[in-house]
Scaffold this motif. Structure first.
Motif, PDB file in Angstrom:
ATOM      1  N   MET A   1       0.828  -1.226   0.000  1.00  0.00           N
ATOM      2  CA  MET A   1       0.000   0.000   0.000  1.00  0.00           C
ATOM      3  C   MET A   1       0.856   1.267   0.000  1.00  0.00           C
ATOM      4  N   GLY A   2       2.126   1.104   0.372  1.00  0.00           N
ATOM      5  CA  GLY A   2       2.991   2.264   0.504  1.00  0.00           C
ATOM      6  C   GLY A   2       3.192   3.004  -0.802  1.00  0.00           C
ATOM      7  N   TYR A   3       3.119   2.274  -1.917  1.00  0.00           N
ATOM      8  CA  TYR A   3       3.394   2.942  -3.191  1.00  0.00           C
ATOM      9  C   TYR A   3       2.314   3.971  -3.536  1.00  0.00           C
ATOM     10  N   ILE A   4       1.117   3.742  -3.000  1.00  0.00           N
ATOM     11  CA  ILE A   4       0.031   4.708  -3.270  1.00  0.00           C
ATOM     12  C   ILE A   4       0.299   6.014  -2.518  1.00  0.00           C
ATOM     13  N   SER A   5       0.618   5.854  -1.195  1.00  0.00           N
ATOM     14  CA  SER A   5       0.880   7.077  -0.413  1.00  0.00           C
ATOM     15  C   SER A   5       2.149   7.770  -0.894  1.00  0.00           C
ATOM     16  N   ASP A   6       3.171   6.978  -1.271  1.00  0.00           N
ATOM     17  CA  ASP A   6       4.398   7.589  -1.814  1.00  0.00           C
ATOM     18  C   ASP A   6       4.081   8.348  -3.097  1.00  0.00           C
ATOM     19  N   GLY A   7       3.274   7.694  -3.934  1.00  0.00           N
ATOM     20  CA  GLY A   7       2.884   8.314  -5.200  1.00  0.00           C
ATOM     21  C   GLY A   7       2.120   9.611  -4.966  1.00  0.00           C
ATOM     22  N   PHE A   8       1.277   9.614  -3.960  1.00  0.00           N
ATOM     23  CA  PHE A   8       0.474  10.796  -3.650  1.00  0.00           C
ATOM     24  C   PHE A   8       1.366  11.965  -3.207  1.00  0.00           C
ATOM     25  N   VAL A   9       2.339  11.637  -2.330  1.00  0.00           N
ATOM     26  CA  VAL A   9       3.256  12.684  -1.841  1.00  0.00           C
ATOM     27  C   VAL A   9       4.064  13.235  -3.009  1.00  0.00           C
ATOM     28  N   GLU A  10       4.554  12.329  -3.859  1.00  0.00           N
ATOM     29  CA  GLU A  10       5.354  12.765  -5.010  1.00  0.00           C
ATOM     30  C   GLU A  10       4.504  13.607  -5.978  1.00  0.00           C
ATOM     31  N   ALA A  11       3.257  13.196  -6.105  1.00  0.00           N
ATOM     32  CA  ALA A  11       2.339  13.945  -6.974  1.00  0.00           C
ATOM     33  C   ALA A  11       2.177  15.381  -6.479  1.00  0.00           C
ATOM     34  N   LEU A  12       2.038  15.539  -5.156  1.00  0.00           N
ATOM     35  CA  LEU A  12       1.894  16.890  -4.587  1.00  0.00           C
ATOM     36  C   LEU A  12       3.147  17.710  -4.854  1.00  0.00           C
ATOM     37  N   ASN A  13       4.322  17.041  -4.768  1.00  0.00           N
ATOM     38  CA  ASN A  13       5.577  17.733  -5.070  1.00  0.00           C
ATOM     39  C   ASN A  13       5.597  18.232  -6.505  1.00  0.00           C
TER      40      ASN A  13
ATOM     41  N   PRO B   1      -5.751  12.552 -19.693  1.00  0.00           N
ATOM     42  CA  PRO B   1      -6.229  11.162 -19.626  1.00  0.00           C
ATOM     43  C   PRO B   1      -5.258  10.167 -20.270  1.00  0.00           C
ATOM     44  N   THR B   2      -4.683  10.528 -21.432  1.00  0.00           N
ATOM     45  CA  THR B   2      -3.772   9.566 -22.089  1.00  0.00           C
ATOM     46  C   THR B   2      -2.496   9.410 -21.265  1.00  0.00           C
ATOM     47  N   ALA B   3      -2.041  10.482 -20.654  1.00  0.00           N
ATOM     48  CA  ALA B   3      -0.831  10.405 -19.816  1.00  0.00           C
ATOM     49  C   ALA B   3      -1.098   9.525 -18.588  1.00  0.00           C
ATOM     50  N   ILE B   4      -2.267   9.677 -17.985  1.00  0.00           N
ATOM     51  CA  ILE B   4      -2.601   8.859 -16.808  1.00  0.00           C
ATOM     52  C   ILE B   4      -2.602   7.378 -17.204  1.00  0.00           C
ATOM     53  N   ALA B   5      -3.220   7.066 -18.361  1.00  0.00           N
ATOM     54  CA  ALA B   5      -3.276   5.671 -18.824  1.00  0.00           C
ATOM     55  C   ALA B   5      -1.872   5.128 -19.025  1.00  0.00           C
ATOM     56  N   LEU B   6      -1.007   5.950 -19.649  1.00  0.00           N
ATOM     57  CA  LEU B   6       0.364   5.516 -19.935  1.00  0.00           C
ATOM     58  C   LEU B   6       1.165   5.307 -18.644  1.00  0.00           C
ATOM     59  N   GLU B   7       1.108   6.331 -17.772  1.00  0.00           N
ATOM     60  CA  GLU B   7       1.902   6.267 -16.539  1.00  0.00           C
ATOM     61  C   GLU B   7       1.449   5.099 -15.656  1.00  0.00           C
ATOM     62  N   THR B   8       0.156   4.841 -15.642  1.00  0.00           N
ATOM     63  CA  THR B   8      -0.353   3.726 -14.833  1.00  0.00           C
ATOM     64  C   THR B   8       0.167   2.397 -15.380  1.00  0.00           C
ATOM     65  N   SER B   9       0.170   2.291 -16.729  1.00  0.00           N
ATOM     66  CA  SER B   9       0.648   1.031 -17.321  1.00  0.00           C
ATOM     67  C   SER B   9       2.141   0.838 -17.056  1.00  0.00           C
ATOM     68  N   LYS B  10       2.864   1.958 -16.863  1.00  0.00           N
ATOM     69  CA  LYS B  10       4.305   1.874 -16.575  1.00  0.00           C
ATOM     70  C   LYS B  10       4.563   1.690 -15.087  1.00  0.00           C
ATOM     71  N   GLY B  11       3.521   1.836 -14.282  1.00  0.00           N
ATOM     72  CA  GLY B  11       3.687   1.742 -12.832  1.00  0.00           C
ATOM     73  C   GLY B  11       4.174   3.033 -12.204  1.00  0.00           C
ATOM     74  N   GLU B  12       4.147   4.139 -12.986  1.00  0.00           N
ATOM     75  CA  GLU B  12       4.577   5.447 -12.470  1.00  0.00           C
ATOM     76  C   GLU B  12       3.340   6.162 -11.913  1.00  0.00           C
ATOM     77  N   PHE B  13       3.065   5.926 -10.666  1.00  0.00           N
ATOM     78  CA  PHE B  13       1.818   6.446 -10.107  1.00  0.00           C
ATOM     79  C   PHE B  13       1.855   7.938  -9.795  1.00  0.00           C
ATOM     80  N   ALA B  14       3.027   8.449  -9.475  1.00  0.00           N
ATOM     81  CA  ALA B  14       3.112   9.847  -9.024  1.00  0.00           C
ATOM     82  C   ALA B  14       2.567  10.802 -10.067  1.00  0.00           C
ATOM     83  N   LEU B  15       3.070  10.705 -11.310  1.00  0.00           N
ATOM     84  CA  LEU B  15       2.611  11.612 -12.364  1.00  0.00           C
ATOM     85  C   LEU B  15       1.127  11.387 -12.636  1.00  0.00           C
TER      86      LEU B  15
END
Lengths: 228, 340
Positions: free
Chosen positions: A1-13, A189-203
């Motif tokens: 679950m940590g990757y979600i919270s890490d991703g969220f913090v990085e997203a805010l950054n 939307p296309t960036a979210i789809a791409l980043e999710t497929s790459k496992g890059e949750f922050a962006l």
């Protein structure tokens, strides 16, 4: 679950630091969705208005067409436009595929029936006293039509906002006709789809927050306009 | 001999269809200028439809209307020109989502007046109707009575020659009714404007109007629908007796046995202090409960089991020395009773 919270913090950054990539992607989304919504408004509002106040043969059929087109899946629109503008298609020579123009065309086809159908519904449900009052006060037919339009402006604004919301969040058309080219046709939307497929949750999360923020801002604006 | 005022409307063989199935048929009707006219009738009698026809919102389906000498028929294209000579207030007025001032300026602006002139006319109309203080309010910030007054200001801002008012005083309290009634008279008096209003209230019609137009089932009738009673007609020997629900029994000339509606013409009832020795078959005793004077005619309400309205001249009234609470006898022939 940590990757979600890490991703969220990085997203805010990313958001706080005004990351250039986040800004570029957001700009493409806002620009393309705004142009397609503006074109949909220019065509859809008068069309919906005329069908809404008109009493002519085939009106009900036209209303059914609008309502059906409202439910058109984005991938079907993507497929239709792709077949027309791809190199082998009848409009292939125009070189529109994988451009922002192609995205605008697809999104216009998506939003226009929404704007027209909702405008039609607003005009169809308008208080019949508006026209009668305007005519009794000495207005011409055109002036009374203008009065109806003016009195329905909040409903029409809501129709336009619904159209914008639909195109701003769609993936199918942008992916198929824009090609998700970084720095050019990549939108939220296309960036979210791409980043999710790459496992890059922050962006993905950062862009998702912008998407939600824009939707919230528009609804807030609508509420304020209503109250005014 | 009194001089007849010029005619604002002359309707001849006019038919006006109102979807889905109402038809107004006016064989002939003349409406004089500069006067106050009341249109009375029961619900569904066609009052609002007649007003809509007079407002030229749509052309007549057949026949013609001559409006200040201008011919209007089913094919007329000059409805706008005529509409711009009149103002109308609907029963449930609509106010645009602007301030009252901008609402009042709508009429003059539609007619092509400059913004400055339109605002001046709007201000004047608001002043006339006593709405100046509320000029910055929006329609949804006004009460029912204020909306009616605002709609009157909107109609008056264009300085109409004819003002059409549909149930102006309905759904407002008594004080507001008086205020609106005063405005009707003020418009007619100060602006020399022909006023045509619909009402259910016969008392109001008599009080305010110079002429009362009576409608029934979509056509003009030559009597005022007063003294209408539900009754049951039965044969007693060779006589037809109508027993008024909750009231007296009277002899009638027409009508099949069974439930019916009858009308006693207020002008054909004879009032006396004692029973008259006459050929009339009906004599009803009762007490005077209400009296009012209108255009040299006294309207008495006599409680004879049901309230019955009687009209008599001022001279007769003075001669009989009638007063409130006094017992009188109403005498009338069987042919004075209409079965409707």
């Amino acid at each position: 679950m940590g990757y979600i919270s890490d991703g969220f913090v990085e997203a805010l950054n990313l958001l706080v630091s005004l990351d250039p990539e986040v800004l570029a992607i957001s700009w493409v989304s806002i620009k393309v969705a705004s142009i397609s919504t503006a074109l949909s408004t220019i065509v859809g509002v008068p069309l919906g208005f005329l069908v809404g106040i008109g009493r002519f043969r085939g009106r009900n059929f036209l209303v059914s067409i609008f309502n059906t087109l409202m439910a058109l899946p984005t991938v079907v629109i993507g497929l239709m436009v792709y077949s027309l503008i791809s190199r082998r298609g009848p409009l292939g020579e125009l070189g529109l595929l994988y451009t922002q123009s192609a995205m605008v065309i697809g999104q216009f086809i998506l939003a226009m029936p929404i704007v027209a159908a909702l405008t039609l519904a607003v005009i169809g449900g308008v208080d019949p006293r508006i026209r009668k009052t305007a005519l009794a006060l000495g207005a011409t037919d055109t002036q009374s039509a203008w009065a109806i339009l003016s009195e329905s402006q909040m409903g029409i604004l809501a129709a336009v906002v619904a159209g914008f919301g639909r195109v701003f969040a769609e993936v199918g058309i942008s992916m198929m006709l824009g090609g998700n080219i970084r720095g050019y046709t990549r939108n939220i939307p296309t960036a979210i789809a791409l980043e999710t497929s790459k496992g890059e949750f922050a962006l993905g999360i950062a862009l998702g927050l912008i998407l939600l923020g824009v939707a919230f801002g528009i609804n807030l604006f609508l509420q304020m306009a209503r109250r005014k | 001999m009194t001089e007849q005022a010029p005619i604002a409307y002359q309707l001849t063989g006019t038919v006006f269809h109102r979807p889905p199935d109402f038809t107004l048929r006016i064989p002939t009707l003349a409406i004089e200028t500069g006067k106050v006219h009341a249109i009375v009738g029961a619900n569904g009698s066609g009052k609002t439809t007649l007003l809509d026809l007079l407002a030229f919102l749509e052309p007549p389906s057949a026949g013609q209307v001559i409006f200040f000498g201008q011919l209007i028929n089913a094919k007329s294209a000059n409805l706008l020109e005529c509409r711009r000579r009149l103002g109308m207030v609907f029963q449930e007025p609509y106010l645009f989502h602007h301030t009252l001032m901008r609402n009042a300026a709508f009429g003059p602006l539609s007619r092509g007046a400059s913004r400055k002139d339109s605002m001046a006319k709007a201000r004047h109309a608001l002043e006339f109707t006593g709405m100046t203080q509320l000029q910055h309010r929006r329609g949804n910030q006004l009460s029912g009575g204020e909306k009616k007054r605002a709609a009157l200001a909107m109609a008056l801002a264009s300085e109409p020659e004819v003002l059409l008012l549909d149930e102006l005083t309905s759904n407002v309290d008594v004080n507001y009714q008086r205020l609106l009634e005063d405005l009707i008279l003020k418009v007619n008096r100060d602006r020399d404007c022909t006023v045509i209003f619909t009402t259910h209230n016969l008392d109001q019609a008599y009080r305010l109007a110079h002429h009362v137009i009576s409608l029934q089932s979509g056509t003009v009738i030559d009597f005022i629908p007063e003294n209408i009673f539900d009754c049951h007609i039965s044969l007693e020997g060779d006589r037809k007796i109508a027993r008024i629900v909750g009231g007296p029994a009277i002899e009638v000339a027409d009508g099949a046995p069974g439930p019916a509606k009858i009308m006693l013409d207020p002008g054909s009832l004879i009032v006396s202090r004692q029973v008259l020795d006459s050929s009339a078959r009906n004599h009803l005793g009762g007490r005077i409960t209400h009296m009012k004077l209108h255009n040299h005619t006294v309207h008495l309400t006599v409680d004879a089991g049901v309230p019955i309205v009687v009209r008599l001249t001022l001279a007769s009234y003075q001669e009989l020395k009638l007063d409130l609470g006094q017992n009188v006898v109403l005498t009338f022939k069987i042919h004075s009773v209409r079965v409707i």
